[in-house]
Scaffold this active site. Structure first.
Site, PDB file in Angstrom:
ATOM      1  N   SER A  29       0.798  -1.228   0.000  1.00  0.00           N
ATOM      2  CA  SER A  29       0.000   0.000   0.000  1.00  0.00           C
ATOM      3  C   SER A  29       0.828   1.274   0.000  1.00  0.00           C
ATOM      4  O   SER A  29       0.337   2.325  -0.399  1.00  0.00           O
ATOM      5  CB  SER A  29      -0.959  -0.002   1.191  1.00  0.00           C
ATOM      6  N   HIS A  87      -5.347  -3.250  -2.901  1.00  0.00           N
ATOM      7  CA  HIS A  87      -5.006  -2.274  -3.947  1.00  0.00           C
ATOM      8  C   HIS A  87      -4.855  -2.888  -5.336  1.00  0.00           C
ATOM      9  O   HIS A  87      -4.516  -2.189  -6.284  1.00  0.00           O
ATOM     10  CB  HIS A  87      -3.707  -1.537  -3.576  1.00  0.00           C
ATOM     11  N   LYS A 112     -11.712   0.681  -1.925  1.00  0.00           N
ATOM     12  CA  LYS A 112     -10.697   1.300  -2.786  1.00  0.00           C
ATOM     13  C   LYS A 112     -11.216   1.319  -4.223  1.00  0.00           C
ATOM     14  O   LYS A 112     -12.105   2.093  -4.516  1.00  0.00           O
ATOM     15  CB  LYS A 112      -9.366   0.608  -2.563  1.00  0.00           C
TER      16      LYS A 112
END
Ligand SMILES: *Cc1c(COP(=O)(O)O)cnc(C)c1O
Length: 388
Positions: free
Chosen positions: A180, A208, A238
């Site tokens: 991240s 991610h 996300k």
């Protein structure tokens, strides 16, 4: 005055003096990559909404319809009466998309990691974690009471050595799929091979990667089956533009989590509208691949131009592009200069990143245009010249 207050005040002052004090900015409005923050319009380079789905009409409509039908709150935990057909549909769709037997929704990614690791491991067990794992994976491993083994970032030789020398009742390797703060990708094929060779379970947190990587946008584990990556955790907050998290794996895994994962059992189910709009987001991964392709184009453009400028980037093929500055005060100074130029970038400092590795964490999203990227590059080039 209680002594604890003077102690806290001293601790806060130390943090300020070390340039580690954290503060929040208040977002007044947000439209595409532009946002109004404390009265100014900025181009946002710190959001994890990588595909721009948080504002997508399909998500908004799905959420509105679910709210109109079932109300806002779920009313209880999943095991009481909070598990609606929207939650069920999302779990089934995610399991099908990732080729897993089942999937289970959690209220946040942090809770999913706590829940999975603590349901599976106790003091007789061992957890192997990459040094740069997300805080929630590290906290979960520590809380479980399992023997805690950290290996150097992406160092498979060291991991294998630790596996050879650390026996346990149950053993689990935990990694981020995409790191991240660095944006690089874990060596999934190698990890899967090593885990299987050493009779060890593998868990990948692809917070991610989902939506950004893979030909279908299914993340860094796309193409790896349930045997290779038995525990796949993805967040919905996300690239899916929403909130919550989902864990996919075998029927036995999911059933065990329903029985034993305390952060699953003892919390209110996500609002049904969140599940409904996450389902819409999951469908957009296949129906609007152009978002992912545009993002990939921006990443390539940014990296190409940044290399020409000699900017200190890490080798990241993802939406996360860290610009390494090292010093905390310098990171804050660059952040402030960019802010003055109308650009919003996060300055990441310890303990979020290791000491001496303060950085600007630039995130690119499908909402940016090439011109937005060029504006950022121009400002960074200007700062580089001032620094030399
Ligand atoms: C953001 C993040 C989480 C936490 O997810 P939340 O849903 O925000 O709690 C977990 N792991 C990684 C790698 C993350 O980046």
């Amino acid at each position: 005055m209680l002594s604890i207050w003077s102690d806290l005040a001293r601790q806060r002052q130390e943090r300020q003096q070390a340039h580690l004090y954290r503060r929040r900015a208040t977002v007044q409005a947000s439209r595409g990559a532009r946002c109004q923050v404390d009265g100014r319009e900025l181009i946002n380079f710190c959001s994890n909404d990588y595909l721009g789905l948080a504002q997508h009409p399909a998500l908004i409509t799905a959420a509105q319809q679910a709210c109109a039908e079932l109300g806002v709150g779920s009313g209880a935990s999943h095991l009481v009466c909070g598990h609606t057909r929207y939650h069920q549909q999302l779990e089934e769709a995610f399991a099908a998309a990732t080729g897993r037997e089942r999937a289970l929704l959690f209220s946040t990614g942090y809770m999913a990691n706590l829940g999975v690791i603590n349901a599976l491991l106790g003091p007789q067990d061992v957890v192997f974690e990459d040094k740069l794992n997300h805080a929630s994976l590290l906290d979960a491993g520590l809380l479980s009471g399992a023997k805690f083994q950290r290996f150097l970032h992406n160092d498979m030789a060291q991991l294998e050595k630790k596996l050879l020398h650390t026996p346990g009742r149950r053993r689990l390797i935990c990694v981020d799929g995409v790191y991240s703060m660095d944006g690089d990708i874990a060596p999934i094929a190698e990890l899967a091979r090593i885990a299987q060779a050493h009779d060890t379970l593998l868990m990948v947190d692809d917070a991610h990667g989902l939506g950004v990587l893979g030909t279908q946008g299914l993340g860094c584990c796309e193409g790896f089956n349930q045997e290779q990556v038995p525990i796949l955790m993805c967040t919905l907050g996300k690239a899916l533009g929403n909130f919550g998290a989902i864990v996919a794996g075998s029927d036995l895994l999911i059933d065990s989590l329903i029985q034993f994962a305390r952060p699953y059992i003892y919390t209110t189910a996500l609002p049904p509208a969140v599940a409904a709009s996450s389902l819409a987001a999951l469908q957009l991964l296949s129906t609007e691949p152009e978002r992912r392709l545009h993002l990939q184009h921006l990443i390539a453009h940014f990296r190409h131009e940044a290399a020409l400028l000699g900017l200190p980037l890490r080798p990241s093929p993802t939406a996360i592009q860290p610009l390494m500055l090292g010093d905390e005060a310098l990171a804050l100074q660059w952040q402030a200069s960019l802010h003055a130029a109308g650009l919003w970038v996060g300055a990441m400092r310890p303990p979020t990143v290791p000491p001496g590795t303060a950085r600007l964490r630039i995130t690119l999203t499908a909402m940016h245009s090439v011109a937005d990227i060029d504006t950022l590059l121009t400002a960074l080039a200007c700062l580089t010249r001032q620094g030399t």
